[in-house]
Design an enzyme around this catalytic site. Structure first.
Site, short mmCIF file in Angstrom:
data_model
loop_
_atom_site.label_atom_id
_atom_site.label_comp_id
_atom_site.label_asym_id
_atom_site.label_seq_id
_atom_site.Cartn_x
_atom_site.Cartn_y
_atom_site.Cartn_z
N GLU A 195 1.14 -10.83 -6.86
CA GLU A 195 2.23 -10.98 -5.88
C GLU A 195 2.79 -12.40 -5.86
O GLU A 195 3.99 -12.61 -5.67
CB GLU A 195 1.75 -10.60 -4.48
CG GLU A 195 1.60 -9.11 -4.25
CD GLU A 195 0.22 -8.58 -4.61
OE1 GLU A 195 -0.52 -9.25 -5.37
OE2 GLU A 195 -0.11 -7.48 -4.14
N GLY B 13 -0.75 -3.88 -4.99
CA GLY B 13 -1.13 -2.79 -4.08
C GLY B 13 -2.12 -1.82 -4.73
O GLY B 13 -2.90 -1.17 -4.03
N ALA C 263 2.63 -2.12 -5.72
CA ALA C 263 3.71 -1.53 -4.91
C ALA C 263 4.97 -1.50 -5.76
O ALA C 263 5.12 -2.29 -6.69
CB ALA C 263 3.91 -2.37 -3.66
N GLU D 119 -5.35 -3.44 -4.25
CA GLU D 119 -5.65 -3.35 -2.82
C GLU D 119 -6.10 -1.93 -2.44
O GLU D 119 -6.93 -1.75 -1.56
CB GLU D 119 -4.43 -3.78 -1.99
CG GLU D 119 -4.17 -5.28 -2.11
CD GLU D 119 -2.82 -5.70 -1.56
OE1 GLU D 119 -1.80 -5.18 -2.06
OE2 GLU D 119 -2.76 -6.53 -0.64
N1 CAA Z 1 6.99 -1.47 -9.51
C1 CAA Z 1 8.01 -0.80 -10.09
N2 CAA Z 1 8.03 -0.48 -11.39
C2 CAA Z 1 7.00 -0.89 -12.15
C3 CAA Z 1 5.93 -1.61 -11.62
C4 CAA Z 1 5.94 -1.91 -10.23
N3 CAA Z 1 4.95 -2.54 -9.61
N4 CAA Z 1 5.08 -1.89 -12.63
C5 CAA Z 1 5.58 -1.34 -13.73
N5 CAA Z 1 6.75 -0.74 -13.47
C6 CAA Z 1 7.64 -0.03 -14.39
C7 CAA Z 1 8.40 -0.99 -15.27
O1 CAA Z 1 9.55 -1.49 -14.60
C8 CAA Z 1 8.72 -0.10 -16.44
O2 CAA Z 1 9.80 0.71 -16.12
P1 CAA Z 1 11.01 0.93 -17.22
O3 CAA Z 1 10.32 1.65 -18.37
O4 CAA Z 1 12.00 1.77 -16.49
O5 CAA Z 1 11.48 -0.43 -17.59
C9 CAA Z 1 7.50 0.80 -16.55
O6 CAA Z 1 6.85 0.74 -15.29
C10 CAA Z 1 6.52 0.32 -17.61
O7 CAA Z 1 6.20 -1.04 -17.34
P2 CAA Z 1 6.32 -2.21 -18.44
O8 CAA Z 1 7.37 -1.90 -19.44
O9 CAA Z 1 6.45 -3.51 -17.70
O10 CAA Z 1 4.88 -2.08 -19.12
P3 CAA Z 1 4.05 -3.21 -19.85
O11 CAA Z 1 2.91 -2.51 -20.48
O12 CAA Z 1 4.92 -4.08 -20.70
O13 CAA Z 1 3.50 -4.15 -18.66
C11 CAA Z 1 2.48 -4.59 -16.52
C12 CAA Z 1 2.59 -3.64 -17.74
C13 CAA Z 1 1.81 -5.90 -16.95
C14 CAA Z 1 1.58 -3.90 -15.50
C15 CAA Z 1 3.88 -4.87 -15.94
O14 CAA Z 1 4.55 -3.63 -15.75
C16 CAA Z 1 3.86 -5.56 -14.61
O15 CAA Z 1 3.65 -6.78 -14.56
N6 CAA Z 1 4.10 -4.81 -13.50
C17 CAA Z 1 4.21 -5.39 -12.19
C18 CAA Z 1 2.87 -5.79 -11.64
C19 CAA Z 1 3.01 -6.42 -10.27
O16 CAA Z 1 3.63 -7.46 -10.10
N7 CAA Z 1 2.44 -5.76 -9.24
C20 CAA Z 1 2.50 -6.25 -7.86
C21 CAA Z 1 3.59 -5.53 -7.14
S1 CAA Z 1 3.91 -6.21 -5.54
C22 CAA Z 1 2.74 -5.53 -4.53
O17 CAA Z 1 1.88 -4.77 -4.94
C23 CAA Z 1 2.87 -5.95 -3.07
C24 CAA Z 1 1.75 -5.57 -2.17
O18 CAA Z 1 0.82 -6.32 -1.96
C25 CAA Z 1 1.75 -4.31 -1.46
#
Ligand code: CAA
Length: 259
Positions: free
Chosen positions: A133, A110, A65, A113
């Site tokens: 999460e 998400g 998400a 999911e």
């Molecule tokens: N939401 C918003 N933006 C996201 C995102 C997310 N879930 N995941 C990645 N992005 C964005 C980053 O902010 C980044 O944007 P910028 O270039 O503007 O900085 C871009 O995508 C590229 O990401 P990274 O630079 O972080 O890429 P990476 O290769 O270094 O890392 C990753 C990849 C390990 C997937 C890392 O992006 C990450 O940990 N993302 C978040 C994963 C996460 O926590 N997901 C759970 C979300 S909460 C949820 O899903 C709730 C639910 O149950 C519904």
């Protein structure tokens, strides 16, 4: 319908929904969820669509998400939100047609999911799964704590939910999170191959078989067996049942019409 955050393509009875926010690794915001919900309704109602494939493309499925959308939300805002994710996932899960998730790269939060509401999951060798999460101070709130344990058992699900760590495709296969792992450059070919095989099956039988499994999982065994029996009996009212059995006896492939 016009979509901005997903791409919808229909070809030979197979609808492919591709998440399309590459700049944020296909992070799922409300617009994506709303478009997925609309597309799911559209595909469910379109008689030319027999099977649906959901993918994020070759590099990433979805990194979860959209955190930027949630970061400053208050409890009341979250509680009173109409949760487009829930609507989208419900419509995909209950779609009366098979749904295949073709997963490359990250399927996190998400995104993971979303794969759980598909009927069949095919992973590319480069796929990684996780529910991170917990590391954000929340829990998987789009079905992860409910659907994952039902799929892989509570022990393994808790390890993924509590630890928030990622697992690779082979490990996902080992614990039953995905149906198969294929070379990354063959992901779409393999998903299409499976979809084509399902297109040849009777659409009504598929619909009731999906319903029998999904509804049965919500019942105790006795009620589930009764529901299965009703679905089974109903299929004897279809032309497809007559054709399927006649074709077997005549030693030829069946030609199902979906009625
Ligand atoms: N939401 C918003 N933006 C996201 C995102 C997310 N879930 N995941 C990645 N992005 C964005 C980053 O902010 C980044 O944007 P910028 O270039 O503007 O900085 C871009 O995508 C590229 O990401 P990274 O630079 O972080 O890429 P990476 O290769 O270094 O890392 C990753 C990849 C390990 C997937 C890392 O992006 C990450 O940990 N993302 C978040 C994963 C996460 O926590 N997901 C759970 C979300 S909460 C949820 O899903 C709730 C639910 O149950 C519904």
């Amino acid at each position: 319908m016009e979509y901005k955050t997903i791409i919808v393509r229909i070809e030979e009875g197979i609808a492919t929904l591709t998440l399309n926010r590459p700049e944020v690794l296909n992070a799922l915001n409300d617009q994506v969820f709303n478009e997925l919900a609309d597309a799911a309704s559209e595909m469910a109602a379109d008689p030319t669509v027999r099977v649906v494939i959901i993918t994020g493309g070759e590099k990433v499925f979805a990194a979860g998400a959209d955190i930027s959308q949630m970061a400053t939300a208050t409890a009341v805002e979250v509680m009173t939100s109409d949760k487009p994710s829930h609507r989208a996932f419900h419509l995909i899960e209950t779609m009366p047609k098979p749904v295949i998730a073709a997963i490359a790269g990250y399927a996190l939060g998400g995104g993971c999911e979303l794969t759980l509401v598909a009927d069949i999951r095919i992973a590319a060798e480069n796929a990684q799964f996780g529910l991170p999460e917990i590391k954000l101070g929340i829990l998987p709130g789009a079905g992860g704590t409910q659907r994952l344990p039902r799929l892989i058992g509570p022990g393994r699900a808790k390890e993924l939910i509590f630890g928030g760590d990622f697992i690779k495709a082979e490990e996902a296969l080992r614990i039953g999170l995905v149906n198969k792992v294929v070379p990354t450059n063959q992901l779409f070919e393999e998903a299409k191959k499976m979809a084509k095989r399902l297109c040849d099956r009777g659409a009504v039988a598929l619909r009731l078989a999906k319903s029998a499994v999904n509804e049965g999982l919500r019942m105790d065994l006795e009620a589930g067996l009764q529901y299965e029996d009703k679905c089974f009996n109903l299929l004897f009212a279809t032309e497809d049942q007559k054709e399927g059995m006649r074709a077997f006896l005549e030693k030829r492939p069946a030609k199902f019409q979906g009625r």
